[in-house]
Motif scaffolding. Structure first.
Motif, PDB file in Angstrom:
ATOM      1  N   GLY A  24      -9.874  14.095   9.847  1.00 47.49           N
ATOM      2  CA  GLY A  24      -8.894  14.130   9.155  1.00 47.49           C
ATOM      3  C   GLY A  24      -8.863  12.795   8.091  1.00 47.49           C
ATOM      4  N   VAL A  28     -14.675   5.925   4.023  1.00 53.31           N
ATOM      5  CA  VAL A  28     -14.700   5.093   2.790  1.00 53.31           C
ATOM      6  C   VAL A  28     -15.682   3.968   2.800  1.00 53.31           C
ATOM      7  CG1 VAL A  28     -12.351   5.442   2.464  1.00 53.31           C
ATOM      8  CG2 VAL A  28     -13.010   3.616   3.910  1.00 53.31           C
ATOM      9  N   MET A  32     -13.061  -5.579  -0.103  1.00 54.28           N
ATOM     10  CA  MET A  32     -11.519  -6.035   0.015  1.00 54.28           C
ATOM     11  C   MET A  32     -11.225  -7.489   0.146  1.00 54.28           C
ATOM     12  SD  MET A  32     -10.644  -3.366   2.992  1.00 54.28           S
ATOM     13  CE  MET A  32      -8.813  -2.944   2.875  1.00 54.28           C
ATOM     14  N   LEU A  99      -0.774  -2.465  -1.054  1.00 56.76           N
ATOM     15  CA  LEU A  99      -0.875  -3.899  -0.776  1.00 56.76           C
ATOM     16  C   LEU A  99      -1.114  -4.504   0.693  1.00 56.76           C
ATOM     17  CD1 LEU A  99       1.071  -5.898  -3.542  1.00 56.76           C
ATOM     18  CD2 LEU A  99      -1.319  -5.401  -3.677  1.00 56.76           C
ATOM     19  N   LEU A 218      -9.096   6.753  -5.880  1.00 54.30           N
ATOM     20  CA  LEU A 218      -7.717   7.336  -5.552  1.00 54.30           C
ATOM     21  C   LEU A 218      -7.080   7.298  -6.639  1.00 54.30           C
ATOM     22  CD1 LEU A 218      -6.837   5.805  -1.977  1.00 54.30           C
ATOM     23  CD2 LEU A 218      -7.819   7.779  -2.506  1.00 54.30           C
TER      24      LEU A 218
HETATM   25  C1  LIG Z   1      -5.718   3.305   0.757  1.00 55.51           C
HETATM   26  C2  LIG Z   1      -6.026   1.997   1.487  1.00 55.51           C
HETATM   27  C3  LIG Z   1      -7.058   1.210   1.010  1.00 55.51           C
HETATM   28  O1  LIG Z   1      -6.965  -0.213   1.670  1.00 55.51           O
HETATM   29  O2  LIG Z   1      -4.722   1.089   1.497  1.00 55.51           O
HETATM   30  P1  LIG Z   1      -3.298   1.515   1.217  1.00 55.51           P
HETATM   31  O3  LIG Z   1      -3.063   2.039  -0.005  1.00 55.51           O
HETATM   32  O4  LIG Z   1      -2.544   2.019   2.242  1.00 55.51           O
HETATM   33  O5  LIG Z   1      -2.666  -0.034   1.006  1.00 55.51           O
HETATM   34  C4  LIG Z   1      -6.462   2.444   3.107  1.00 55.51           C
HETATM   35  O6  LIG Z   1      -7.326   3.176   3.186  1.00 55.51           O
HETATM   36  C5  LIG Z   1      -5.113   2.818   3.790  1.00 55.51           C
HETATM   37  O7  LIG Z   1      -4.910   2.372   5.315  1.00 55.51           O
HETATM   38  P2  LIG Z   1      -3.953   2.365   6.292  1.00 55.51           P
HETATM   39  O8  LIG Z   1      -2.489   2.314   5.355  1.00 55.51           O
HETATM   40  O9  LIG Z   1      -3.964   1.614   7.231  1.00 55.51           O
HETATM   41  O10 LIG Z   1      -4.070   4.088   6.607  1.00 55.51           O
HETATM   42  P3  LIG Z   1      -3.355   4.881   8.066  1.00 55.51           P
HETATM   43  O11 LIG Z   1      -2.123   4.141   8.182  1.00 55.51           O
HETATM   44  O12 LIG Z   1      -4.687   4.381   9.001  1.00 55.51           O
HETATM   45  O13 LIG Z   1      -3.613   6.146   7.482  1.00 55.51           O
HETATM   46  C6  LIG Z   1      -2.438   6.593   6.565  1.00 55.51           C
HETATM   47  C7  LIG Z   1      -3.057   8.059   6.111  1.00 55.51           C
HETATM   48  O14 LIG Z   1      -4.035   7.703   5.189  1.00 55.51           O
HETATM   49  C8  LIG Z   1      -5.239   8.858   5.762  1.00 55.51           C
HETATM   50  N1  LIG Z   1      -6.300   7.852   5.633  1.00 55.51           N
HETATM   51  C9  LIG Z   1      -6.540   6.857   5.867  1.00 55.51           C
HETATM   52  C10 LIG Z   1      -7.621   6.061   5.967  1.00 55.51           C
HETATM   53  C11 LIG Z   1      -8.824   6.697   5.658  1.00 55.51           C
HETATM   54  N2  LIG Z   1     -10.014   6.119   5.634  1.00 55.51           N
HETATM   55  N3  LIG Z   1      -8.888   8.012   5.258  1.00 55.51           N
HETATM   56  C12 LIG Z   1      -7.332   8.743   5.455  1.00 55.51           C
HETATM   57  O15 LIG Z   1      -7.700   9.946   5.253  1.00 55.51           O
HETATM   58  C13 LIG Z   1      -4.850   9.106   7.161  1.00 55.51           C
HETATM   59  O16 LIG Z   1      -5.234  10.619   7.516  1.00 55.51           O
HETATM   60  C14 LIG Z   1      -3.488   8.895   7.244  1.00 55.51           C
HETATM   61  O17 LIG Z   1      -2.395  10.252   6.692  1.00 55.51           O
END
Ligand SMILES: C[C@@](CO)(OP(=O)(O)O)[C@H](O)COP(=O)(O)OP(=O)(O)OC[C@H]1O[C@@H](n2ccc(N)nc2=O)[C@H](O)[C@@H]1O
Ligand SMILES: Nc1ncnc2c1ncn2[C@@H]1O[C@H](COP(=O)(O)OP(=O)(O)O)[C@@H](O)[C@H]1O
Length: 284
Positions: A24, A28, A32, A99, A218
């Motif tokens: 799921g 990536v 960072m 962030l 994204l």
């Molecule tokens: C998008 C990013 C980029 O740095 O940051 P933020 O926008 O949150 O800051 C991250 O990948 C976010 O990381 P994080 O916020 O720790 O994510 P998690 O809690 O692990 O996952 C939250 C949700 O995002 C999805 N998720 C997360 C990471 C990933 N590589 N693939 C995913 O599909 C998961 O399925 C989950 O439903």
């Protein structure tokens, strides 16, 4: 005894998604780095076996939903710590902004409790614990600048980008990371950033090239859902930022700016659009 930790915000200079995995998560490839906008975390020993969280911010959970609480519980369980801890979060990083404020608080809690309870846990183990809390937490354990792969937990440290100003602007909307990943069709991404070119620009200290190569897949999802984020990007470019990108899943937009003389104009111009605007330096 008391310990303090700073928990800085991260930005994604590039964010590529390679494919959706069977578990799921999305595979990536991200570059960072951290900026000088940080929460401050105070941790104090408690004789009772309990975890208490407080914060001046009225808008974050203070129970087991708080990532700092989860970090404290994880380390207590794993290392069989019987003492409790009082954790105060002085929040400066906007919440649900892209962030990694919560992730950085969790990482800072792991680092701080490792010191407070003299557990001697190595950095790699702290990162493994962090990965149990969220995909961005392992990077936040060490900070610096890194390429993150896997779901974000496989880290390769690299040198810092050329120093510059970073103007951050968060429109008044909350974006859910899981919703944005959920709406991404990994097989139909229109434009992938080139991680190699971002890394080359950093290595060769070419600021202008770095600005040209910024990219985040994204954006395709978030900008469609929230046109105000696209508008904010356009305003920031018009005001003269050298490179502009959405961080993480958004909605914060950041602009890299080399000349200090431009920063006030960009900052003031953005304040007309949203109140959450910051002008900071990279944390190099
Ligand atoms: C998008 C990013 C980029 O740095 O940051 P933020 O926008 O949150 O800051 C991250 O990948 C976010 O990381 P994080 O916020 O720790 O994510 P998690 O809690 O692990 O996952 C939250 C949700 O995002 C999805 N998720 C997360 C990471 C990933 N590589 N693939 C995913 O599909 C998961 O399925 C989950 O439903
Ligand atoms: N210590 C914390 N600081 C901020 N948000 C937290 C914290 N603990 C849990 N959360 C929750 O985590 C979610 C994501 O917050 P945050 O880490 O700031 O965003 P993002 O992952 O977009 O950078 C929010 O819904 C917030 O309520």
């Amino acid at each position: 005894m008391k310990v303090f930790e700073k928990a800085p915000a991260k930005i994604n200079l590039s964010l590529d998604v390679l494919y959706k995995r069977e578990d799921g998560y999305h595979e990536v490839e991200m570059v960072m780095t951290m900026v000088d906008l940080a929460d401050r975390i105070e941790m104090q020993e408690l004789p009772r076996d309990t975890i208490i969280i407080s914060s001046q911010a009225g808008y974050i959970p203070l129970d087991e939903k708080n990532l700092a609480f989860q970090a404290a519980r994880l380390i207590k369980d794993r290392y069989d710590v019987k003492q409790g801890v009082y954790i105060h979060l002085d929040k400066k990083i906007p919440v649900a902004a892209g962030l990694a404020g919560g992730s950085s608080d969790a990482a800072a809690t792991l680092r701080g409790l490792n010191r407070l309870w003299r557990l001697n846990i190595g950095t790699e183990e702290l990162q493994r614990l962090g990965a149990e809390l969220g995909s961005d937490v392992p990077f936040c354990v060490t900070g610096g600048t890194a390429v993150a792969r896997g779901r974000g937990e496989k880290l390769e440290p690299i040198e810092a980008p050329p120093q510059c100003w970073v103007v951050l602007a968060k429109p008044p909307i909350n974006v859910s990371t899981s919703e944005i990943y959920g709406k991404l069709n990994a097989q139909e991404i229109h434009r992938h950033p080139s991680t190699d070119r971002v890394l080359a620009a950093i290595r060769e200290k070419r600021f202008d090239e770095l600005c040209d190569e910024l990219g985040n897949v994204l954006e395709e999802v978030t900008l469609k859902l929230y046109p105000e984020v696209r508008q904010l990007k356009e305003v920031m470019m018009r005001l003269g930022a050298d490179g502009v990108l959405m961080s993480g899943s958004g909605p914060t937009v950041f602009g890299l700016v080399s000349k200090e003389s431009k920063v006030a104009r960009i900052y003031n111009g953005l304040r007309g659009f949203c109140k959450d605007v910051y002008a900071v330096r990279l944390l190099t």
